[in-house]
Design a protein around this motif. Structure first.
Motif, PDB file in Angstrom:
ATOM      1  N   MET A 198     -23.352  82.321 -59.088  1.00 43.27           N
ATOM      2  CA  MET A 198     -23.119  81.068 -58.381  1.00 43.27           C
ATOM      3  C   MET A 198     -23.357  81.227 -56.888  1.00 43.27           C
ATOM      4  O   MET A 198     -22.990  80.368 -56.089  1.00 43.27           O
ATOM      5  CB  MET A 198     -21.675  80.592 -58.620  1.00 43.27           C
ATOM      6  CG  MET A 198     -21.394  80.174 -60.049  1.00 43.27           C
ATOM      7  SD  MET A 198     -22.277  78.679 -60.531  1.00 43.27           S
ATOM      8  CE  MET A 198     -21.430  77.462 -59.563  1.00 43.27           C
ATOM      9  N   ASP A 199     -23.995  82.377 -56.514  1.00 45.55           N
ATOM     10  CA  ASP A 199     -24.312  82.677 -55.120  1.00 45.55           C
ATOM     11  C   ASP A 199     -23.071  82.832 -54.247  1.00 45.55           C
ATOM     12  O   ASP A 199     -23.114  82.600 -53.031  1.00 45.55           O
ATOM     13  CB  ASP A 199     -25.235  81.605 -54.509  1.00 45.55           C
ATOM     14  CG  ASP A 199     -26.670  81.749 -54.994  1.00 45.55           C
ATOM     15  OD1 ASP A 199     -26.987  82.809 -55.561  1.00 45.55           O
ATOM     16  OD2 ASP A 199     -27.449  80.800 -54.815  1.00 45.55           O
ATOM     17  N   ASN A 229     -22.947  79.232 -51.234  1.00 47.76           N
ATOM     18  CA  ASN A 229     -23.009  79.262 -52.696  1.00 47.76           C
ATOM     19  C   ASN A 229     -24.057  78.268 -53.177  1.00 47.76           C
ATOM     20  O   ASN A 229     -24.817  77.715 -52.381  1.00 47.76           O
ATOM     21  CB  ASN A 229     -21.633  78.982 -53.298  1.00 47.76           C
ATOM     22  CG  ASN A 229     -21.103  77.605 -52.892  1.00 47.76           C
ATOM     23  OD1 ASN A 229     -21.833  76.775 -52.354  1.00 47.76           O
ATOM     24  ND2 ASN A 229     -19.829  77.373 -53.141  1.00 47.76           N
ATOM     25  N   LYS A 230     -24.099  78.014 -54.456  1.00 49.15           N
ATOM     26  CA  LYS A 230     -25.131  77.124 -54.995  1.00 49.15           C
ATOM     27  C   LYS A 230     -24.971  75.686 -54.506  1.00 49.15           C
ATOM     28  O   LYS A 230     -25.918  74.914 -54.517  1.00 49.15           O
ATOM     29  CB  LYS A 230     -25.112  77.169 -56.527  1.00 49.15           C
ATOM     30  CG  LYS A 230     -25.823  78.381 -57.100  1.00 49.15           C
ATOM     31  CD  LYS A 230     -26.045  78.235 -58.584  1.00 49.15           C
ATOM     32  CE  LYS A 230     -26.808  79.427 -59.146  1.00 49.15           C
ATOM     33  NZ  LYS A 230     -28.183  79.478 -58.648  1.00 49.15           N
TER      34      LYS A 230
END
Length: 686
Positions: A198-199, A229-230
């Motif tokens: 999910m980065d 993040n995403k």
């Protein structure tokens, strides 16, 4: 049990009852709540490949935050792609037997699988659990000594990720295990910015969990504060979301980008304003945050403050140079949105700062329009302390009235009276009438065409809503009941509301109104009350043209077959517009033929010498009890009837309406009002 059902979005939204499965009897309330947040797969039968997805709800102006829970314990992480989902139980491995499959994880980390058969039944069972990595278990327990010993072992791979892309550093950051983080980074410092699927970085996880010490150490060791993040959310954004001013200061100290946008354009300042945290807002602005930066919908922080009712944040933004009358992508201003959401204190403050009340949105509506139309539904009836929200909206209108230009309202093509009447806002309507808004204001042609009946006046809205109080207020204020293409009187007659009909006629409604799109040789008002003889007589007493009902072009000659159907009076088409309907044709339709005798009887009381056409005679001859009506219609008419008509004609409708105030004998009044039968009956009884 705390939770009784969960919706499996990978199937058809069917609810699964947990009570049916003894498997869940050993789960705690927390585990059941976690279970309700499940991950679903696309239909396995249609796609042949399972892909898990997370159900999220995205707000229009504020993006939903992505989850930061560890994959081994929660179900909010994106799974690692793989060729085939975990198989359902062996007895259902046949693809013809399974419709869809969904995977989720309980709060204690137990992996579950739900599958639906083609017969519609839903089954849930547990998946084989992978053995927990001893290093991860030691991190969860905060056993730094064990972690140190395991890290020193040859072959220990600290970059080994689970199916969700989490490495040991992510677990330590999430759980706030400061000593474990130090050990892991000392062993392999280059993984400080490693991301999950999910980065999410370890820094983002630590910030999201309010672990200040862990976040500071990660920053010291080179963690990048601007990795998103995403959802493109930064650690600074998350710190504002958690309302942690110490975390915000620390991130800014390490040069975190203050104006970075998330996926929907929301900045850290947007988030701080939404939470009404002036302390964080001030910190961000001092660090260079732009107070008027818009998100992807053109919404600036001042708009957010007005929309969510944050007075303190709004004051701060205006003090620091925010544009008071800035508009969002839909043309709405902060004042517009405050009116829409019923924030009285925000409206009052914005007006004190000279907010423009005459700036319309893209729909052409002004703030006063929005305030006037606020519904009286359950949302508006919620209370805040002791003050009902509906009262607030009335106060908002009263504040906007003196600041709003009536000329600008007129140019908008719609009056707030229209909207108040449409939404049954009697309290607002009364305020607007007292303020001098034109009760006869007409909708513009463009707005009128939005309605099938092409209504134009506020009175029409009141009548069609059957709102007698609003109708009374408008009529007493001078509303003209004859301005609409389709007369409000026809609406009231169709609804059978005697009270509204009386009000309209007493205030001058045309009792001989017609429908332009469906021409008739007689008044259309007669058509709408033929089943209500009391209303029909009332119309005749006030001058409705009864004679036109007996003017038939065929007379005693044979009539052509009736082609008109009941739908033609309601449906507008080219053929129906060319036909001028006659009374004898209308009364011969299935809807009215059974009432033909009594209807003709009432009409005969208001005409002199008439000759019934062959079709009306057929109706009267079809039923023996109507023979008396047939005899009544034969000429010559009685002299008393002719005298009554002549007296009514000489007096005129204005005097007839006030006949009770004239020095006339009561017996004569009853005679003129066709009540002599009642008088004769009274005399007989005496």
């Amino acid at each position: 049990m705390a939770v009784s059902s969960v919706s499996m979005s990978g199937s058809t939204g069917t609810t699964m009852e947990f009570a049916d499965y003894s498997l869940y009897s050993n789960l705690s309330d927390e585990e059941l709540l976690r279970l309700a947040i499940e991950r679903s797969l696309d239909d396995a039968h249609n796609n042949g490949l399972g892909t898990e997805s997370t159900n999220t709800t995205a707000a229009l102006t504020r993006p939903a935050s992505s989850g930061t829970v560890p994959p081994s314990h929660h179900a909010q992480q994106q799974p690692q792609p793989y060729a085939c989902p975990a198989n359902p139980p062996r007895e259902l491995t046949n693809s013809d037997a399974v419709s869809s499959v969904s995977h989720f994880i309980t709060g204690s980390g137990k992996r579950m699988v739900a599958y639906r058969r083609y017969d519609g039944s839903l089954r849930v069972t547990s998946e084989p659990e992978d053995e927990t990595d001893p290093l991860i278990k030691a991190i969860w327990e905060g056993d730094a000594e064990t972690v140190w010993l395991m890290v020193k072992k040859p072959g220990c791979n600290l970059l080994k990720a689970n199916r969700f892309g989490w490495i040991p550093l992510h677990e330590a950051a999430y759980y706030g295990q400061y000593q474990c983080i130090k050990i892991l980074l000392k062993a392999q410092p280059g993984m400080v910015n490693q991301r999950t699927l999910m980065d999410q970085t370890a820094l983002l996880l630590a910030v999201s969990r309010d672990h200040l010490t862990c976040a500071e150490y990660l920053l010291e060791k080179g963690a990048d504060p601007d990795i998103t993040n995403k959802e493109r959310e930064t650690p600074l954004y998350r710190a504002c979301e958690k309302e942690n001013p110490e975390m915000v200061v620390m991130l800014l100290k390490y040069s975190a980008a203050v104006n970075k946008n998330c996926i929907q354009g929301w900045t850290a300042l947007h988030e701080a304003v939404c939470r009404n945290n002036v302390e964080i807002c001030e910190t961000l602005v001092k660090a260079g945050a732009k107070v008027s930066i818009p998100n992807m919908y053109g919404i600036t922080p001042i708009f957010v403050a007005a929309q969510s009712g944050k007075v303190e944040a709004l004051r701060f933004l205006l003090k620091n140079g925010a544009h008071l009358n800035s508009q969002a992508a839909d043309g709405a201003t902060a004042l517009y949105e405050a009116c829409k959401n019923g924030h009285e204190d925000i409206v009052e403050f914005l007006l004190s700062q000279n907010a423009d009340t005459n700036k319309p949105g893209k729909t052409g509506l002004l703030p006063i329009h929005i305030a006037a139309q606020r519904d009286n539904d359950g949302t508006d009836l919620m209370t805040y302390g002791c003050t009902p929200k509906i009262v607030r909206s009335t106060k908002i209108v009263s504040m906007l009235i003196p600041a709003t230009s009536k000329a600008r309202v007129k140019r908008s093509g719609i009056s707030p009276l229209h909207l108040a009447a449409e939404r049954n806002r009697d309290d607002v309507l009364e305020l607007l009438i007292e303020a001098g808004f034109d009760v006869n204001a007409m909708l513009s042609k463009d707005r009128s065409k939005m309605y099938e009946d092409q209504r134009s006046t506020a009175l029409y809205f009141a009548v069609i809503n059957n709102n007698i109080e609003t109708t009374t207020m408008l009529l007493e204020a001078g509303a003209n009941p004859n301005l609409d293409m389709f007369s409000p009187l026809l609406v009231a007659l169709r609804q059978g509301c005697i009270h509204t009909v009386t009000l309209l006629i007493e205030h001058g409604a045309n009792v001989n109104a017609n429908i332009p799109t469906h021409p008739t040789t007689f008044p259309a008002t007669v058509m709408f009350c033929m089943k209500y003889l009391t209303l029909l007589k009332y119309l005749m007493d006030f001058g409705c043209d009864a004679l036109s009902c007996f003017n038939c072009v065929y007379g005693n000659n044979p009539h052509p077959p009736i082609k008109m159907t009941s739908h033609r009076l309601n449906d507008r088409d080219e053929e129906s517009e060319k036909i001028c309907v006659q009374f004898c044709d209308l009364i011969s339709t299935e809807n009215y033929c059974r009432w033909a005798g009594p209807i003709i009887d009432v009409l005969l009381d208001y005409v002199g010498h008439v000759k019934l056409c062959s079709r009306l005679m057929e109706h009267l001859e079809s039923y023996p009890d109507w023979n008396g009506i047939k005899e009544k219609a034969r000429p010559p008419r009685p002299l008393m009837q002719l005298c009554r008509l002549k007296i009514r004609q000489v007096l005129g409708m204005n005097r007839l309406n006030k006949i009770h105030k004239l020095p006339v004998a009561p017996r004569l009044i009853k005679f003129l009002n066709h009540q002599e039968r009642e008088q004769n009956k009274t005399d007989t009884e005496q």
